[in-house]
Design a protein around this motif. Structure first.
Motif, PDB file in Angstrom:
ATOM      1  N   ASN A  87       0.888  -1.370   0.358  1.00 15.20           N
ATOM      2  CA  ASN A  87       0.130  -0.024  -0.065  1.00 15.20           C
ATOM      3  C   ASN A  87       0.594   1.344   0.020  1.00 15.20           C
ATOM      4  O   ASN A  87       0.345   2.496   0.140  1.00 15.20           O
ATOM      5  N   VAL A  88       2.225   1.199  -0.150  1.00 12.35           N
ATOM      6  CA  VAL A  88       2.853   2.336   0.025  1.00 12.35           C
ATOM      7  C   VAL A  88       2.890   3.401  -1.186  1.00 12.35           C
ATOM      8  O   VAL A  88       2.941   2.547  -2.253  1.00 12.35           O
ATOM      9  N   ASP A  89       2.688   4.331  -1.052  1.00  8.55           N
ATOM     10  CA  ASP A  89       2.372   5.242  -2.093  1.00  8.55           C
ATOM     11  C   ASP A  89       4.079   5.971  -2.388  1.00  8.55           C
ATOM     12  O   ASP A  89       4.428   6.260  -3.494  1.00  8.55           O
ATOM     13  N   GLU A  90       4.766   6.172  -1.445  1.00 11.55           N
ATOM     14  CA  GLU A  90       6.012   6.760  -1.377  1.00 11.55           C
ATOM     15  C   GLU A  90       6.859   6.213  -0.318  1.00 11.55           C
ATOM     16  O   GLU A  90       6.290   6.259   0.768  1.00 11.55           O
ATOM     17  N   ASP A  91       8.286   5.850  -0.603  1.00 11.15           N
ATOM     18  CA  ASP A  91       8.971   5.128   0.528  1.00 11.15           C
ATOM     19  C   ASP A  91      10.136   5.689   0.844  1.00 11.15           C
ATOM     20  O   ASP A  91      10.942   5.006   1.506  1.00 11.15           O
ATOM     21  N   ILE A  92      10.309   7.042   0.697  1.00 10.33           N
ATOM     22  CA  ILE A  92      11.537   7.817   0.840  1.00 10.33           C
ATOM     23  C   ILE A  92      11.657   7.634   2.398  1.00 10.33           C
ATOM     24  O   ILE A  92      12.979   7.083   2.934  1.00 10.33           O
ATOM     25  N   PHE A  93      10.855   8.009   3.320  1.00 14.67           N
ATOM     26  CA  PHE A  93      11.136   7.786   4.968  1.00 14.67           C
ATOM     27  C   PHE A  93      10.297   6.648   5.181  1.00 14.67           C
ATOM     28  O   PHE A  93       9.842   6.800   6.614  1.00 14.67           O
ATOM     29  N   PHE A  94      10.253   5.622   4.664  1.00 19.21           N
ATOM     30  CA  PHE A  94       9.538   4.404   5.250  1.00 19.21           C
ATOM     31  C   PHE A  94      10.263   3.956   6.398  1.00 19.21           C
ATOM     32  O   PHE A  94      11.316   3.478   6.243  1.00 19.21           O
ATOM     33  N   ARG A  95       9.708   3.722   7.768  1.00 21.99           N
ATOM     34  CA  ARG A  95      10.468   3.373   8.709  1.00 21.99           C
ATOM     35  C   ARG A  95       9.709   2.359   9.649  1.00 21.99           C
ATOM     36  O   ARG A  95       9.880   2.583  10.736  1.00 21.99           O
ATOM     37  N   HIS A  96       8.734   1.645   9.045  1.00 21.84           N
ATOM     38  CA  HIS A  96       8.025   0.566   9.828  1.00 21.84           C
ATOM     39  C   HIS A  96       8.699  -0.588   9.780  1.00 21.84           C
ATOM     40  O   HIS A  96       9.322  -1.184   9.027  1.00 21.84           O
ATOM     41  N   VAL A  97       8.585  -1.374  11.176  1.00 18.98           N
ATOM     42  CA  VAL A  97       8.869  -2.779  11.452  1.00 18.98           C
ATOM     43  C   VAL A  97       8.102  -3.501  10.676  1.00 18.98           C
ATOM     44  O   VAL A  97       6.746  -3.435  10.803  1.00 18.98           O
ATOM     45  N   LEU A  98       8.346  -4.623   9.876  1.00 16.29           N
ATOM     46  CA  LEU A  98       7.380  -5.418   9.338  1.00 16.29           C
ATOM     47  C   LEU A  98       7.768  -7.104   9.455  1.00 16.29           C
ATOM     48  O   LEU A  98       8.837  -7.419   9.983  1.00 16.29           O
ATOM     49  N   VAL A  99       6.765  -7.871   9.380  1.00 14.46           N
ATOM     50  CA  VAL A  99       6.876  -9.204   9.416  1.00 14.46           C
ATOM     51  C   VAL A  99       6.034  -9.905   8.186  1.00 14.46           C
ATOM     52  O   VAL A  99       5.176  -9.111   7.376  1.00 14.46           O
ATOM     53  N   SER A 100       6.620 -11.097   7.619  1.00 19.39           N
ATOM     54  CA  SER A 100       6.073 -11.467   6.235  1.00 19.39           C
ATOM     55  C   SER A 100       4.744 -12.327   6.711  1.00 19.39           C
ATOM     56  O   SER A 100       4.823 -13.620   6.449  1.00 19.39           O
ATOM     57  N   GLU A 101       3.836 -11.830   7.316  1.00 24.12           N
ATOM     58  CA  GLU A 101       2.426 -12.387   7.789  1.00 24.12           C
ATOM     59  C   GLU A 101       1.271 -12.305   7.164  1.00 24.12           C
ATOM     60  O   GLU A 101       0.061 -12.518   7.566  1.00 24.12           O
ATOM     61  N   GLY A 102       1.317 -11.267   6.065  1.00 22.20           N
ATOM     62  CA  GLY A 102       0.003 -10.819   5.712  1.00 22.20           C
ATOM     63  C   GLY A 102      -0.195 -11.982   4.448  1.00 22.20           C
ATOM     64  O   GLY A 102       0.592 -12.410   3.845  1.00 22.20           O
ATOM     65  N   LYS A 103      -1.375 -11.509   4.035  1.00 25.12           N
ATOM     66  CA  LYS A 103      -1.986 -12.153   2.852  1.00 25.12           C
ATOM     67  C   LYS A 103      -2.951 -11.488   2.166  1.00 25.12           C
ATOM     68  O   LYS A 103      -3.519 -10.289   2.479  1.00 25.12           O
ATOM     69  N   GLY A 104      -3.503 -12.085   0.952  1.00 28.32           N
ATOM     70  CA  GLY A 104      -4.184 -11.118   0.022  1.00 28.32           C
ATOM     71  C   GLY A 104      -4.997 -11.811  -1.118  1.00 28.32           C
ATOM     72  O   GLY A 104      -4.300 -12.790  -1.230  1.00 28.32           O
TER      73      GLY A 104
END
Length: 788
Positions: A596-613
């Motif tokens: 869902n990211v529209d711009e990622d210059i200052f992306f600073r979120h912790v993530l896990v590979s647990e989503g689905k769609g």
């Protein structure tokens, strides 16, 4: 001789001279202008030249035709300007027909065409080359060939292949100002860009600034492009590191018989292109193009706070054939962009954007040394050494109420890729063709991003990392004729990411059945995965890179297709599809996800590979190819794109517009003496569902005096939409053919009515409230091009 007599004789001479001059001019202007069509014919399976092939202009009187020589080369002389149908045929091969080929005086037509062997014992197989037939012969469905002429002709195309693709079924643009390509509800960042078979960084000016995967316009001029392929799902096994679609761009080669030039000036920039042989009588050729933004040329005349952009790009392609060592080519593309913004006068401050000074510069490049070598009568090998990269440097300062400036943010983001790839194509017989290959990319990066968390605070480090890693890919695929009308395309793609040792094994398969000459059905299946943008892996929290071990997100495509030829120039296609997404990077405690990211210059979120769609929908196309000066294209896509984050709540994705409809129509008239000139009018309506709304956390926003996004009071992210977006565009062009050159006047206007769309949220300094900004940008481009 007396004066009256002398005057009388002088008048006679002048009259005679004037008569001869006028007669000569009228004769010249009334002549039918002609041009040469030349090129080569080769076996599509092994790339061997085909001597003795017959090439004719259909329905020409007297017949215009030629026979290819020992090297497969041919030349058709004295072809009248206008539209023509050209046929290439040879015993044992499917005849090849190119419809409505545009011939003009400015530039010779160069065609390099591969013929397919046919497996029938009797009769002739004729293939009419329409744009729905991809160049990649191992494609089953969800694909489309596009031409440079369509890029220039289609309304809304703006000479940009990315904007042209938005007219195809299943494709939407995030907004009018961006040429990002959202395929079947996916993020534009899931698209693979290839040039000459090599994966390249996003080849757009001001890439990824407003929309990940998009830009303002392509950095590759239409003067450089040859016919290319666009894929929207279940693509062949040779395409890796892509989750949504593929843009497979091919460069055309220069004319080997004479030097030709093109110059163009317009609102969006000035171009200069040159092509021809390195030496007269030799087959080695060059093609180059340089472009500079017109806005950059006039920027000294504009106020400092105009914030207008500057860009330039350069591209080239050389072809160096040898007698025994195959064909070498050296090609490249480069782009430079810059934007400077100046703070407004204090009395005009409405938002913090008005208080900011910023300097942004970007670059992008890709180049390669390619080699194609025919081995025997059934095999050829293609190899490429490549280097590519892109970079962003950004600095921002804020002007305080005491008129002193303080730093807000700084970005250095450079990534380079050095690659080696090779593939071998072998023809096992009339029914089986196989291709196997590998890609290795050495990835180098230098990333240093910092941002102030509040006004006046010293910018904090978001991430800082430099080093290298690698991506190894392998593929193997076959095309097998199983019987009358039944064709199987099957293969396997595998990739291994050295940064975190994650890998993916991706089977691909497609089956097509030609029921008869008019009807065909097909089904396709494929697993696809793609790396995240490198900065995502280096996000730091308490000094720890929390995202470094993210899995490769996987997207599994299931597609059905029904294709119908309603007439010789009319076709219909219906494609229902389902895509299952797994290992989607999501935040462990919110709705945030990289899809869902529209711009990622200052992306600073912790993530896990647990989503689905999942994405589900149907694409519809009704198209009349250009015939007797008229064409139309009607496309419709109805879809639903959703994902489930780590909280097990299903949400719409940011790019779930639900529906996109396109209507294009165009008409050409040949006018003037002997119909030497051409007038074209093209219209387009693009109707899309509104952009999804990311909710504002009003309490946090008012406290921070800035727009802060978040789910509050039970409002889910992307549950609501802004109003639908109707975009009207048109193109009008007039081509004049002269004996030694051709010129084209063109007016292209995108979003004629200035339809309003969401731009951004901001904190209004005067009203002390969060406001929503909408833009209704009209993009005109008046240009003049001369070819000689």
């Amino acid at each position: 001789m007396n004066n009256p007599m002398r005057k009388k004789m002088m008048i006679k001479k002048v009259t005679l001279f004037a008569f001869l001059l006028i007669t000569t001019i009228l004769t010249a202007t009334s002549q039918q202008h002609t041009q040469t069509i030349r090129g080569s014919v080769y076996d599509k399976m092994n790339n061997e030249p085909l001597p003795g092939a017959t090439i004719i202009i259909i329905n020409s009187n007297p017949l215009v035709g030629a026979i290819s020589d020992l090297d497969g080369n041919f030349a058709l002389q004295q072809v009248p300007v206008g539209r023509h149908n050209l046929q290439m045929s040879m015993v044992g091969y499917e005849s090849f027909i190119i419809s409505e080929l545009l011939v003009s005086t400015g530039r010779e037509i160069v065609l390099n065409t591969g013929l397919m062997r046919h497996s029938v014992d009797l009769g002739e197989v004729v293939v009419r080359v329409n744009k729905d037939v991809p160049l990649n012969s191992m494609t089953t469905l969800s694909s489309r060939q596009f031409t440079v002429e369509e890029t220039n002709r289609y309304a809304g195309g703006m000479d940009d292949p990315a904007r042209l693709a938005s007219a195809f079924a299943g494709v939407a643009t995030p907004n009018v100002t961006s040429n990002g390509i959202s395929v079947r509800g996916n993020s534009p960042g899931g698209l693979l860009w290839r040039i000459e078979g090599v994966e390249v960084p996003n080849p757009n000016h001001f890439a990824n600034l407003t929309v990940v995967g998009g830009g303002v316009l392509t950095a590759l001029s239409s003067q450089m492009m040859g016919n290319s392929d666009f894929f929207t799902g279940a693509f062949p096994a040779e395409y890796g590191n892509a989750s949504s679609g593929v843009f497979d761009i091919r460069l055309r080669t220069g004319n080997s018989s004479r030097r030709e030039f093109t110059m163009q000036a317009g609102v969006l920039g000035v171009d200069f292109a040159a092509e021809g042989p390195f030496m007269e009588g030799k087959q080695a050729t060059y093609l180059m193009n340089y472009r500079y933004s017109a806005l950059g040329l006039i920027s000294p005349l504009l106020p400092d706070d105009a914030g207008l952009i500057k860009y330039q790009d350069f591209a080239f392609n050389t072809s160096l054939p040898t007698k025994k060592a195959g064909t070498f080519s050296v090609w490249g593309i480069g782009a430079l962009d810059r934007q400077e913004m100046k703070a407004a006068d204090m009395a005009e401050w409405q938002s913090d954007f008005d208080r900011d000074n910023s300097q942004t510069s970007l670059y992008m490049f890709a180049s390669g040394l390619s080699h194609k070598w025919v081995v025997g009568s059934k095999t050829y090998i293609s190899s490429t050494l490549s280097a590519s990269g892109n970079g962003l440097n950004h600095e921002e300062q804020r002007l305080g109420y005491d008129m002193q400036t303080f730093p807000q943010s700084g970005v250095v983001n450079n990534s380079h890729r050095y690659g080696l790839q090779s593939s071998i194509n072998h023809n096992f017989g009339e029914r089986h063709t196989h291709k196997t290959g590998f890609y290795f990319s050495h990835l180098a990066y230098n990333i240093d991003i910092e941002q102030s968390v509040e006004e006046g605070a010293v910018p904090e480090r978001v991430m800082k990392e430099s080093g290298s890693s690698g991506l190894l890919q392998f593929f193997s695929q076959s095309k097998v004729s199983l019987g009358t009308g039944l064709t199987l395309n099957a293969g396997l793609h595998a990739q291994y990411f050295l940064l975190n040792q994650n890998y993916a094994i991706e089977p691909r398969a497609g089956l097509k059945y030609d029921i008869n000459e008019k009807h065909s059905i097909a089904m396709g299946y494929g697993m696809h995965s793609r790396l995240e943008f490198l900065p995502v892996y280096f996000v730091e929290q308490n000094g720890i890179q929390t995202n470094k071990d993210l899995d490769l997100m996987q997207s599994t495509h299931y597609v059905l297709a029904w294709n119908v030829k309603l007439g010789e120039h009319l076709r219909m296609s219906i494609e229902p599809y389902y895509q299952s997404l797994s290992k989607v990077p999501v935040a462990p405690d919110s709705y945030i996800s990289t899809i869902n990211v529209d711009e990622d210059i200052f992306f600073r979120h912790v993530l896990v590979s647990e989503g689905k769609g999942r994405n589900i929908g149907v694409d519809f196309t009704l198209e009349q190819f250009l015939h007797k000066g008229m064409y139309f294209l009607l496309t419709g896509s109805v879809f639903d794109s959703r994902y489930t984050a780590a909280d097990n709540i299903q949400r719409n994705t940011r790019f779930n517009k639900n529906y996109v409809f396109n209507g294009l129509i165009g008409k050409e008239w040949f006018v003037g003496n002997h119909n030497n000139n051409m007038l074209g009018v093209n219209l387009r309506i693009n109707y899309m569902g509104g952009n999804r709304i990311e909710p504002i956390d009003n309490t946090a926003s008012l406290a921070a005096r800035d727009a802060i996004y978040g789910e509050t009071n039970g409002e889910l992210a992307f549950a609501k939409q802004y109003a639908d977006m109707p975009v009207f565009s048109f193109t009008v062009s007039y081509r004049r053919n002269k004996p030694r050159h051709a010129s084209v006047w063109s007016l292209q206007v995108l979003n004629v009515t200035g339809a309003q769309e969401f731009s951004h949220h901001y904190y209004d300094l005067k009203k002390e409230a969060i406001q929503t900004n909408f833009n209704g940008i009209v993009l005109p481009n008046l240009s003049y091009r001369v070819e000689f």
